[in-house]
Design a protein around this motif. Sequence first.
Motif, mmCIF file in Angstrom:
data_model
loop_
_atom_site.group_PDB
_atom_site.id
_atom_site.type_symbol
_atom_site.label_atom_id
_atom_site.label_comp_id
_atom_site.label_asym_id
_atom_site.label_seq_id
_atom_site.Cartn_x
_atom_site.Cartn_y
_atom_site.Cartn_z
ATOM 1 N N TYR A 1 0.837 -1.200 0.000
ATOM 2 C CA TYR A 1 0.000 0.000 0.000
ATOM 3 C C TYR A 1 0.873 1.252 0.000
ATOM 4 C CZ TYR A 1 -4.401 -2.408 0.476
ATOM 5 O OH TYR A 1 -5.502 -3.184 0.238
ATOM 6 N N SER A 2 1.982 1.180 0.717
ATOM 7 C CA SER A 2 2.883 2.346 0.725
ATOM 8 C C SER A 2 3.401 2.619 -0.681
ATOM 9 C CB SER A 2 4.009 2.087 1.717
ATOM 10 O OG SER A 2 5.242 2.422 1.184
ATOM 11 N N SER A 3 3.721 1.553 -1.424
ATOM 12 C CA SER A 3 4.248 1.799 -2.773
ATOM 13 C C SER A 3 3.142 2.333 -3.683
ATOM 14 C CB SER A 3 4.867 0.530 -3.336
ATOM 15 O OG SER A 3 3.905 -0.250 -3.975
ATOM 16 N N ILE A 4 1.910 1.932 -3.429
ATOM 17 C CA ILE A 4 0.791 2.529 -4.166
ATOM 18 C C ILE A 4 0.750 4.033 -3.910
ATOM 19 C CG2 ILE A 4 -1.731 2.636 -4.286
ATOM 20 C CD1 ILE A 4 -1.732 -0.372 -3.614
ATOM 21 N N ALA A 5 0.888 4.380 -2.617
ATOM 22 C CA ALA A 5 0.829 5.802 -2.271
ATOM 23 C C ALA A 5 1.953 6.580 -2.943
ATOM 24 C CB ALA A 5 0.913 5.967 -0.754
ATOM 25 N N HIS A 6 3.133 5.971 -3.001
ATOM 26 C CA HIS A 6 4.250 6.691 -3.623
ATOM 27 C C HIS A 6 4.009 6.923 -5.112
ATOM 28 C CE1 HIS A 6 6.869 7.121 -0.235
ATOM 29 N NE2 HIS A 6 6.574 5.897 0.138
ATOM 30 N N SER A 7 3.333 5.961 -5.756
ATOM 31 C CA SER A 7 2.972 6.210 -7.152
ATOM 32 C C SER A 7 2.074 7.423 -7.258
ATOM 33 C CB SER A 7 2.229 5.002 -7.723
ATOM 34 O OG SER A 7 3.103 3.940 -7.841
ATOM 35 N N GLY A 8 1.188 7.548 -6.291
ATOM 36 C CA GLY A 8 0.309 8.712 -6.290
ATOM 37 C C GLY A 8 1.098 10.001 -6.216
ATOM 38 N N TYR A 9 2.113 10.029 -5.330
ATOM 39 C CA TYR A 9 2.938 11.240 -5.243
ATOM 40 C C TYR A 9 3.572 11.539 -6.595
ATOM 41 C CZ TYR A 9 2.752 10.513 -0.169
ATOM 42 O OH TYR A 9 2.348 10.338 1.112
ATOM 43 N N MET A 10 4.115 10.486 -7.226
ATOM 44 C CA MET A 10 4.831 10.738 -8.471
ATOM 45 C C MET A 10 3.874 11.206 -9.566
ATOM 46 S SD MET A 10 7.844 7.928 -8.578
ATOM 47 C CE MET A 10 7.288 6.600 -7.556
ATOM 48 N N LEU A 11 2.637 10.726 -9.517
ATOM 49 C CA LEU A 11 1.670 11.191 -10.515
ATOM 50 C C LEU A 11 1.397 12.693 -10.372
ATOM 51 C CD1 LEU A 11 -0.840 8.247 -10.690
ATOM 52 C CD2 LEU A 11 0.494 9.160 -12.562
ATOM 53 N N MET A 12 1.608 13.216 -9.163
ATOM 54 C CA MET A 12 1.468 14.671 -8.999
ATOM 55 C C MET A 12 2.405 15.393 -9.956
ATOM 56 S SD MET A 12 0.987 15.525 -4.966
ATOM 57 C CE MET A 12 2.680 15.673 -4.567
ATOM 58 N N GLY A 13 3.640 14.869 -10.044
ATOM 59 C CA GLY A 13 4.606 15.500 -10.932
ATOM 60 C C GLY A 13 4.187 15.393 -12.384
ATOM 61 N N ILE A 14 3.616 14.226 -12.765
ATOM 62 C CA ILE A 14 3.162 14.047 -14.148
ATOM 63 C C ILE A 14 2.052 15.059 -14.444
ATOM 64 C CG2 ILE A 14 2.068 12.436 -15.746
ATOM 65 C CD1 ILE A 14 4.707 11.367 -15.130
ATOM 66 N N ALA A 15 1.108 15.174 -13.507
ATOM 67 C CA ALA A 15 -0.006 16.094 -13.739
ATOM 68 C C ALA A 15 0.502 17.522 -13.895
ATOM 69 C CB ALA A 15 -0.993 16.020 -12.571
ATOM 70 N N SER A 16 1.439 17.926 -13.015
ATOM 71 C CA SER A 16 1.852 19.327 -13.098
ATOM 72 C C SER A 16 2.677 19.575 -14.349
ATOM 73 C CB SER A 16 2.606 19.755 -11.843
ATOM 74 O OG SER A 16 3.618 18.859 -11.550
ATOM 75 N N THR A 17 3.428 18.584 -14.798
ATOM 76 C CA THR A 17 4.235 18.831 -15.989
ATOM 77 C C THR A 17 3.362 18.879 -17.233
ATOM 78 O OG1 THR A 17 6.431 18.371 -16.786
ATOM 79 C CG2 THR A 17 4.911 16.579 -16.913
ATOM 80 N N VAL A 18 2.268 18.141 -17.249
ATOM 81 C CA VAL A 18 1.388 18.213 -18.414
ATOM 82 C C VAL A 18 0.680 19.561 -18.452
ATOM 83 C CG1 VAL A 18 -0.665 17.234 -19.469
ATOM 84 C CG2 VAL A 18 1.082 15.732 -18.565
ATOM 85 N N ALA A 19 0.339 20.075 -17.261
ATOM 86 C CA ALA A 19 -0.359 21.354 -17.236
ATOM 87 C C ALA A 19 0.577 22.515 -17.526
ATOM 88 C CB ALA A 19 -1.020 21.557 -15.876
ATOM 89 N N ALA A 20 1.789 22.455 -17.019
ATOM 90 C CA ALA A 20 2.739 23.551 -17.246
ATOM 91 C C ALA A 20 4.116 22.930 -17.394
ATOM 92 C CB ALA A 20 2.722 24.530 -16.077
#
Lengths: 534, 556
Positions: A313-332
């Motif tokens: 579950y912790s590794s699932i959560a870490h994927s979530g954190y990394m997706l934050m970076g993907i989302a922000s890079t796509v937006a800006a």
Amino acid sequence: MVDGTTIRLLSSEIVLLGVLAFLFLAGTFVRRAHGWWPVFTALAFAALLAIYGFVDRRFADFQISDSQGIVLNGPLVVDLFGLLLRQFALVIGLLLALLCWRRHEEELTSERMGMIVALVIGLLIVARANDLVLMFVGLETVSIPTYVLMFLGRRDRGSAESTMKYFFLSVFSSALVLYGFSFLFGLGGSTQLVGAGGIQEGVARAVAGSPASPLVPLALILLLGGLGFKITAVPFHFYAPDVYQGTTNSNAGLLSVAPKIAGFLALIRVYVAIVPERYDLGWQLPLGIAVLTMTLGNVCALWQRDLRRMLAYSSIAHSGYMLMGIASTVAAARSGGIAAVIFYLIAYSLTSLAVFGAFAFLESQDRPLQRLEDLSGLGKSNPLVATAIAVSMFSFAGIPILAGFWGKFGLFTSVLQAAQGAQGNASWFLFLAIAGAVNAAIAAAYYLRLISTMYFQEARGNLPLGGGLGPFATMLASTILIVGIGLFPGITMQRARLADESLPQPSSGTRMRAEHPPAQPGFQDLSRADEGSR
Amino acid sequence: MDNSQILLATVLLPLFGAILMGPCARAGDQVARGVALLVTCVTLYFASMVIHRFPADGGTGQAFAVFDYAWFVGADVAMAPAPRIQFNIGLDGLSVWLFGLSALLMVSAVLISWTAIRDRVGLFYGMLLLLESGCLGVFVARDILLFYVFFEFTLIPLFFLVGIWGSEDRRYAAMKFFLFTLAGSVLTFLGILALVLWDQHHSGTGQMRFMIDELTTGLRAHPLPPGLQSLVFLALFAGFAIKVPLFPLHTWLPLAHVQAPTAGSVILAGVLLKIGTYGFVRFSIPMLPDASRTFSPWMLWLAAIGIIYGALVALVQSDIKRLIAYSSVSHLGFCMLGLFAFNRPGVQGGTLQMINHGLSTGGLFAIVGLIYERYHTREIRDLSGLARRLPRLACCMLLFTFSSIGLPGLNGFAGEFLILLGIFQRAYSESAFAYQGQMLAIAVLSVSGVVLGAWYMLWLVQRLFFGPLREPAQHEPTQHDAAAGVRDLSPREFLALAPLLVFVIWIGLQPGFFLNRMGPTLSRLTDAARAPSPVVRFQNDPTMVRFASGQVSTRE
């Protein structure tokens, strides 16, 4: 087209293929010296890394460099992103070879090592693929050895169940990826991702056309779905806890690292590259998935008493954190999101390997380490391993001054940059940042529980410490790297930033990055990368 | 060595000491204790050397003894400028005494743990020294990220100190302490990043600046819009208010105090709580002056409620340690009250009160620890008339009590007096008419906190030390004194308390010595928030607005 350049570009893959063949062939004849295979494999990775890192990095990638610093050689793209991640894949290969070295297992060691080599070849390909077919081949070259590794030498039911589960779901996810790829092919009329006449242009055309093509959202969703399996993003995460729990500690370590790196590399190479900027769905999808993934991962991890289930579950959560970076890079595009994801991926992988290395070291064949309570009193009985686990847990939780902290620093910075850069959508990214911060606090609860079990509870009998030298070395090396990166984050951070910058430019021309053309990354950037270590 | 090198040595020495504890622990417990004492004493010596050279009038309020090392400075890439994070440390008027206090209290903490800690001694002192490094670092950091790194880093050693060497419920207390603080500080982290990024996008240079001074100047030149400023203020508030702790975020504190070992309580009360108030003065008030002004009535109300609530809850406690923990809530309320009055007496008093609280409450926790070591109880009703048995301990206790309740001549008086002066001044002459009523209410309520403080502390002393002698019957005689029963203060224990008492009296008799060194820095930090906002004051009269703002600008 296969010419001399392509062969030269693929030289490390070819060398590793030779190692792989040697391992398989020699392994069938030499049955006695099983302890030497991991050493040999690790040395092979180390040698290749040395060639990459010191002697001949120019030869490896940058001999061929046009004014853009990016070479599109048919299906391959040559840039600093690929270089950094390929080096990192070799490091991971080295650590995995040590992690999967089991002291008491006489059989199949060479096969196991061969599979790790194959998996690393897959990672190397994914890091540089600019072609749908090659990308898919790379992803499968990571997946197939993983199935084999999970099954090798294991006969018990739990292991069989988790392997089958992983196998079927992984095949299903591959099918989803392929389905998404086929839509992309339809949109672009080519299998090439970036470049003239590539899919990137096709997608931009389809989005700009009126009416906008309905295939683009469909393709993006399928792509995120398929790759979401690899990176265990919600709602495709559900297999991970069962599979981690059912398999061994060293396999869980491998699962938490290799597919995740492959998945994020593919996301960056395919998803981020083709989504045109100002295409709202492009960042909304990863943003929503990021919030769901980290929240669900962290909240579920709070209740777990099984170590590997908790870490799943912790590794699932870490994927979530990394997706934050993907989302922000796509937006800006200038938010530095990819750099943050790369840094976080490195920090996360090393931390994961340190934890699972420690677990694999603590257990033995007949006494597996399973429950949280098994660790009680470790702080007293084995201070060194307990320190390594504690350091990893603090790094996971993002406490200074460890690698995980700088990972979170980069990610939060990129999200807030996106909030400033993406006009009109600032509140979404503020929400994302706050969700990330709250999650970081929730996550600390279960990491601390593990630490407090080790240090604040009395021992319940000794652990066997049967893992041997390999897992111990993995644990030690990874822990030292976590602390080292934490103390001197500049080296890695700067390389990650250069890698981010070197990624192929989107052709739509509306990206913010296009306003500031890169100053020819190439040779001089490698020297600048060294300056970054100051 | 020049000042900056000494300063660097002061911060790093405990860190090396902590690493040294590994081999020392193997050489024996006594060696570990000795080395730890030596390291803290040398650290204290270095710290006092720097403080001694600190300009007596506070200089211009700029940092003193600055050491700078480019810790994490990447080359710019075309896409975005690199962050420049520096290992930059220095002392200014706000940090100088807090820095000294941390070094001083740590010596006491080592001395009072001498016989109290018998399990894993090396690890204990290692953690204590790590904590010292973190505390010293927090106060000297001049880079906002470096501050955050030290700020979070202090959590780890205290977590272990409470969790391993605490009382029965230590695991829960350690977790609650860590999670509460972390939950707040991750939001603070977001707030800090938001400040840095705002500065980056509006300073014109495009650099990500992390130096606190540059950031403060930058944020004055191009302030955040009001909405965002309030949001960032709340983000910073989350971390700092939990740390202070401000009512109603204080619930972790009594638990952590009661469960922590004595040394942990001393450092927690003496130093770590101050990081919260320090954060408000260092970041919230100077960087977000408008939001600070907007929120100041709320902050003052919370502080006043905390003063009264802490005092009332302290009155009914049956556990000595819990009582003193709640008194901390009350006293920190005073600090916040002074700081958010924004005028000179208030801010200076609030800062001085941080030191005072560290000395007196640190001393009180140490004494509770000494009593517990002797009787193995902290229940007030089990003990009575101890002054006959422990006259010297009683004397020290009485001095710390008087300091805590603000008896004239001791340090507490100077601090509380200035704070109350500040808040009344704020109420009468520096508030908009609409606010005057509630400011007065806050001021009057907080005065009643002084009375309540005297009540619960003196009552505690009376119950413990006077009246008929009553000791727990079955207390185990310690090894020194099988015959004589319980011994009075030993020289070692006296040495742990004496330095604190010296400062209690010194600050009481000569507060100017301490205030002068703080003054210029504090004015620099809080004047922006103080300048009475003409918009609030003369909302309905545009000519008055112009007049007032003109007047303010000439006066500055």
